[in-house]
Write an enzyme that holds these catalytic residues in place. Structure first.
Site, mmCIF file in Angstrom:
data_model
loop_
_atom_site.group_PDB
_atom_site.id
_atom_site.type_symbol
_atom_site.label_atom_id
_atom_site.label_comp_id
_atom_site.label_asym_id
_atom_site.label_seq_id
_atom_site.Cartn_x
_atom_site.Cartn_y
_atom_site.Cartn_z
ATOM 1 N N THR A 112 -53.063 111.319 45.252
ATOM 2 C CA THR A 112 -52.630 111.023 43.885
ATOM 3 C C THR A 112 -51.580 112.020 43.413
ATOM 4 O O THR A 112 -50.813 111.722 42.506
ATOM 5 C CB THR A 112 -53.830 111.094 42.911
ATOM 6 O OG1 THR A 112 -54.574 112.283 43.213
ATOM 7 C CG2 THR A 112 -54.731 109.882 43.039
ATOM 8 N N LEU A 147 -58.122 121.605 55.132
ATOM 9 C CA LEU A 147 -58.611 122.610 54.178
ATOM 10 C C LEU A 147 -57.480 123.545 53.736
ATOM 11 O O LEU A 147 -57.704 124.628 53.210
ATOM 12 C CB LEU A 147 -59.788 123.402 54.779
ATOM 13 C CG LEU A 147 -61.005 122.546 55.146
ATOM 14 C CD1 LEU A 147 -62.101 123.385 55.778
ATOM 15 C CD2 LEU A 147 -61.560 121.797 53.928
ATOM 16 N N ASP A 188 -52.394 121.524 46.852
ATOM 17 C CA ASP A 188 -52.941 122.584 47.705
ATOM 18 C C ASP A 188 -52.506 123.971 47.241
ATOM 19 O O ASP A 188 -53.297 124.908 47.169
ATOM 20 C CB ASP A 188 -52.512 122.371 49.161
ATOM 21 C CG ASP A 188 -52.877 120.990 49.660
ATOM 22 O OD1 ASP A 188 -53.701 120.326 49.014
ATOM 23 O OD2 ASP A 188 -52.330 120.581 50.696
HETATM 24 C C1 GLA Z 1 -52.257 117.066 51.645
HETATM 25 C C2 GLA Z 1 -51.093 117.401 50.735
HETATM 26 C C3 GLA Z 1 -51.502 117.310 49.262
HETATM 27 C C4 GLA Z 1 -52.191 115.985 48.953
HETATM 28 C C5 GLA Z 1 -53.274 115.677 49.979
HETATM 29 C C6 GLA Z 1 -53.849 114.295 49.810
HETATM 30 O O1 GLA Z 1 -53.248 118.031 51.533
HETATM 31 O O2 GLA Z 1 -50.599 118.685 51.006
HETATM 32 O O3 GLA Z 1 -50.362 117.503 48.456
HETATM 33 O O4 GLA Z 1 -51.256 114.953 48.864
HETATM 34 O O5 GLA Z 1 -52.793 115.784 51.313
HETATM 35 O O6 GLA Z 1 -54.502 114.188 48.589
#
Ligand code: GLA
Length: 389
Positions: A37, A126, A173
């Protein structure tokens, strides 16, 4: 900090024959809900975990970077005037990418003798890369006596991914690795960067992370493909008169109205994003009111949508979530992170956690032949750095 500083100091002394003056750290993260999202300007609800990347170092005045990745057993040399990607030592890209962005911002940047050490499991959703970026940034901030505001720091890390590495990832993240708070999840509006800290304080439940121990395949290209499919769906919505530039701006009703004229795949991608945003808002409310059953249901629904509409799970992820749901005490289970392999997150009754972990690993091994792993982590504090005396 989950890695002992003494161990890191010993490793530093062994490699550089000196003592570091600055220690920076940043955590990995697990996303509770709100998947795929963030690059649609939507909502996410991650928490930082008690697995860190440490960057220890001594600043240098000659601009040289001597880099040691202790966990990988690799070392490399670079210079702050030549911040380019490396074919041979790709792990240095995250460090040089941060240096490159700091130069663009006109912030002070120095050379350094850096040792990197971490216990964030790599390549399993992670966010070990965001942890390395945010720990590196925290090091340079301390060395240069400046401090970026939280969302600016996270955006810098996102630009490393987008511009330096060519991955169209969102902001989640880096944001949680930088701005996470102990004891809390973080509900983030990925458009405004406004966030709320949501206490993770269930009396009767814990989050359990389970790792499929499966290498992720083709994640980058498939991830970028999903981003493009979302853009495609927005183009169709706009062609039908919509004004919004991101899926965040549309409701399920808006989408249903153009279903006939929309590419079938793009329709399902958009349906995931729109419904996931709704689930994330509801999950935040469920967490705040301690409604465990409701939160578990939302996690299960998120996973179904990621399987069927967004198609980012893998056979092993699907086995792991299905097995978890059948175990006593499991309120809900879903894949977490980008997908295509990696980890799941499970909401489990506190008094059943030990039995759950053991039974899950045994059943997973029986069904796939793979030895999975489980991690139980309290929500951890975001990135930071300090001088070592
Ligand atoms: C990875 C990306 C995030 C996000 C997730 C999925 O971790 O780095 O920005 O898009 O996938 O939610």
């Amino acid at each position: 900090m989950s890695i002992r500083l003494e161990d890191a100091l010993t490793a530093y002394g062994r490699f550089f024959s000196s003592t570091p003056t600055i220690a920076a750290r940043a955590p990995g993260r697990v996303n509770i809900i709100g998947e795929h999202t963030d690059y649609n300007d939507g909502f996410v609800l991650p928490m930082a975990i008690e697995h860190d990347t440490l960057v220890l170092g001594v600043p240098r005045e000659d601009g040289k970077l001597f880099l040691r990745a202790e966990t990988l057993g690799r070392s490399a040399e670079a210079h702050i005037d030549k911040t380019v990607r490396s074919q041979e030592e790709p792990w240095t890209d995250y460090i040089l990418g941060v240096a490159d962005e700091l130069k663009k911002l006109g912030q002070p940047l120095c050379g350094a003798d850096l040792l990197i050490l971490g216990d964030v499991p790599v390549g399993c959703g992670l966010s070990s890369s965001a942890a390395l970026e945010m720990a590196t940034l925290a090091f340079f901030e301390k060395a240069g006596a400046f401090q970026l505001e939280g969302s600016e720091a996270a955006r810098l890390g996102q630009r490393v991914e987008n511009d330096f590495l060519g991955l169209s990832t969102g902001i989640m993240d880096q944001f949680i690795s930088r701005c996470g708070r102990a004891g809390h999840a973080l509900f983030l509006d990925c458009r405004s960067y406004e966030f709320e800290l949501v206490p993770v304080a269930f009396e009767h439940a814990l989050f359990v992370i389970a790792n499929t121990a499966c290498p992720r395949g083709l994640t980058a290209s498939k991830y970028n493909e999903r981003v493009a499919e979302c853009t495609g769906a927005v183009d169709s919505l706009r062609a039908a008169g919509g004004a919004g530039h991101k899926l965040r701006d549309y409701t399920l009703d808006d989408l249903m109205k153009i279903q006939g004229s929309l590419d079938e795949v793009n329709f399902r991608r958009a349906r995931h994003v729109i419904t996931e945003n709704e689930r994330t808002v509801q999950a935040k409310e469920a967490m705040e009111s301690g409604a465990l059953e409701r939160l578990g249901e939302l996690m299960n629904a998120s996973d179904r949508s990621l399987q069927e509409d967004y198609e980012v799970t893998s056979p092993e992820l699907d086995v792991l979530t299905a097995l978890a749901r059948d175990l006593p005490g499991c309120h809900g289970a879903r894949m977490t992170g980008a997908g295509f392999g990696g980890c799941t997150i499970n909401l489990v009754a506190r008094n059943q956690v030990d039995v759950f972990c053991e039974a899950l690993l045994a059943a997973y091994k029986k069904e796939t032949g793979r030895q999975g792993e489980v991690y139980v982590s309290a929500p951890a504090e975001g990135a930071g750095a300090s001088f070592l005396s």
